[in-house]
Design an enzyme around this catalytic site. Structure first.
Site, PDB file in Angstrom:
ATOM      1  CG  ASN A  35      -6.226  -7.038  -3.595  1.00  0.00           C
ATOM      2  OD1 ASN A  35      -5.814  -6.963  -2.243  1.00  0.00           O
ATOM      3  ND2 ASN A  35      -7.619  -7.125  -3.718  1.00  0.00           N
ATOM      4  CD  GLU A  41       2.415  13.107  -0.418  1.00  0.00           C
ATOM      5  OE1 GLU A  41       1.526  14.236  -0.038  1.00  0.00           O
ATOM      6  OE2 GLU A  41       3.440  13.401  -0.820  1.00  0.00           O
ATOM      7  CD  GLU A  86      -1.761   2.392  -3.717  1.00  0.00           C
ATOM      8  OE1 GLU A  86      -3.226   2.406  -3.703  1.00  0.00           O
ATOM      9  OE2 GLU A  86      -1.043   2.800  -2.435  1.00  0.00           O
ATOM     10  CB  ILE A  87      -4.965  -1.757  -4.500  1.00  0.00           C
ATOM     11  CG1 ILE A  87      -5.952  -2.641  -5.229  1.00  0.00           C
ATOM     12  CG2 ILE A  87      -5.942  -0.532  -3.935  1.00  0.00           C
ATOM     13  CD1 ILE A  87      -7.191  -3.503  -4.441  1.00  0.00           C
ATOM     14  N   GLY A  97       0.811  -1.236   0.024  1.00  0.00           N
ATOM     15  CA  GLY A  97       0.077   0.102  -0.133  1.00  0.00           C
ATOM     16  C   GLY A  97       0.887   1.121  -0.004  1.00  0.00           C
ATOM     17  CG  ASP A 102      -8.830   1.869   4.597  1.00  0.00           C
ATOM     18  OD1 ASP A 102      -9.259   2.201   5.553  1.00  0.00           O
ATOM     19  OD2 ASP A 102      -9.525   1.694   3.579  1.00  0.00           O
TER      20      ASP A 102
END
Length: 257
Positions: free
Chosen positions: A130, A232, A88-89, A65, A153
């Protein structure tokens, strides 16, 4: 003057995030219509790291991710001989990272082209994947020395906890790819998620907690600094004066009788 000119060229070539609009999160259980390698030996790593073609090297750091690639870009010049892979998805975000790496490679080519050493940022790449479903398709057994889960997440609702990137099933896959002595780095600004990840890692028999002081004594200070500061999300937390919860775990060797 030359350095200033190169910095200006780099800035002009780097992709702009405003052109890569994307939702903050993606559903890991959805069919994202992606092609995956049947096994790690089916991956053409030379296409990802052309400067290392023929060396037999595979990624040693995996950022699961990876978002906009801040960690990869921060660590690439610090560990120039270590291959790093972002997973990264989200399509627009992964495209941004790919374009960012390409721009950095172009503007940071070796001044001496006859040098056998790879140029800067040749050791980083990304796959749109994924990781919850296909992590073992990319990474061979005991190939990694570090796995990063930076501000994942949180999936706040209880019914969504099954979508969290740390779970007993997934930890078995991470332990398979991580070599004994390798480190799992987790950080989040959500205390509940921090406790979730820490508890699951503590309860898994192939991982043991390792404190920040020990890791810094082992020379992993630059990695820890990048984990805290380069992403970020991490920068956003700092701007908002939020807390960051760090937990690191070492992959242990299985003692066989």
């Amino acid at each position: 003057m030359a350095k200033r000119k190169r910095n200006a060229e780099t800035k002009s070539l780097l992709p702009q995030k405003r052109h890569y609009r994307q939702r903050a999160h993606a559903n890991p259980f959805s069919d994202h219509n992606l092609d995956y390698p049947a096994a790690p030996d089916a991956v053409d790593w030379a296409a990802h790291y052309p400067a290392f073609a023929g060396t037999g090297k595979t990624p040693e750091f995996a950022d699961v991710g990876c978002g906009f690639g801040g960690l990869l870009i921060a660590l690439a010049p610090i560990f120039p001989e270590t291959l790093m892979l972002g997973m990264e998805i989200r399509v627009q975000v992964s495209q941004y990272v790919q374009d960012r790496i390409a721009a950095l490679r172009t503007t940071n080519k070796q001044a001496d082209e006859s040098s056998p050493a790879p140029g800067p940022y040749e050791n980083v790449s990304i796959v749109r994947a994924n990781a919850m479903k296909f992590f073992p398709n990319y990474l061979p057994k005991h190939s990694l020395s570090a796995i990063f889960f930076l501000f994942p997440d949180p999936h706040f609702k209880s019914r969504k906890h099954k979508a969290r990137i740390i779970s007993p099933t997934l930890l078995a896959e991470y332990a398979y790819a991580l070599r004994p002595g390798g480190i799992v780095y987790t950080i989040t600004d959500v205390l509940d998620l921090h406790e979730w990840m820490r508890t699951h890692l503590e309860n898994f028999p192939l991982f043991e907690p390792v404190d920040e002081e020990t890791l810094r004594a082992e020379g992993k200070g630059p990695i820890l600094d990048a984990v805290r500061q380069s992403t970020e999300e991490g920068k956003k937390v700092e701007r908002n004066n939020g807390d960051k919860w760090l937990a690191c775990f070492r992959r242990i060797e299985v003692q066989r009788e």
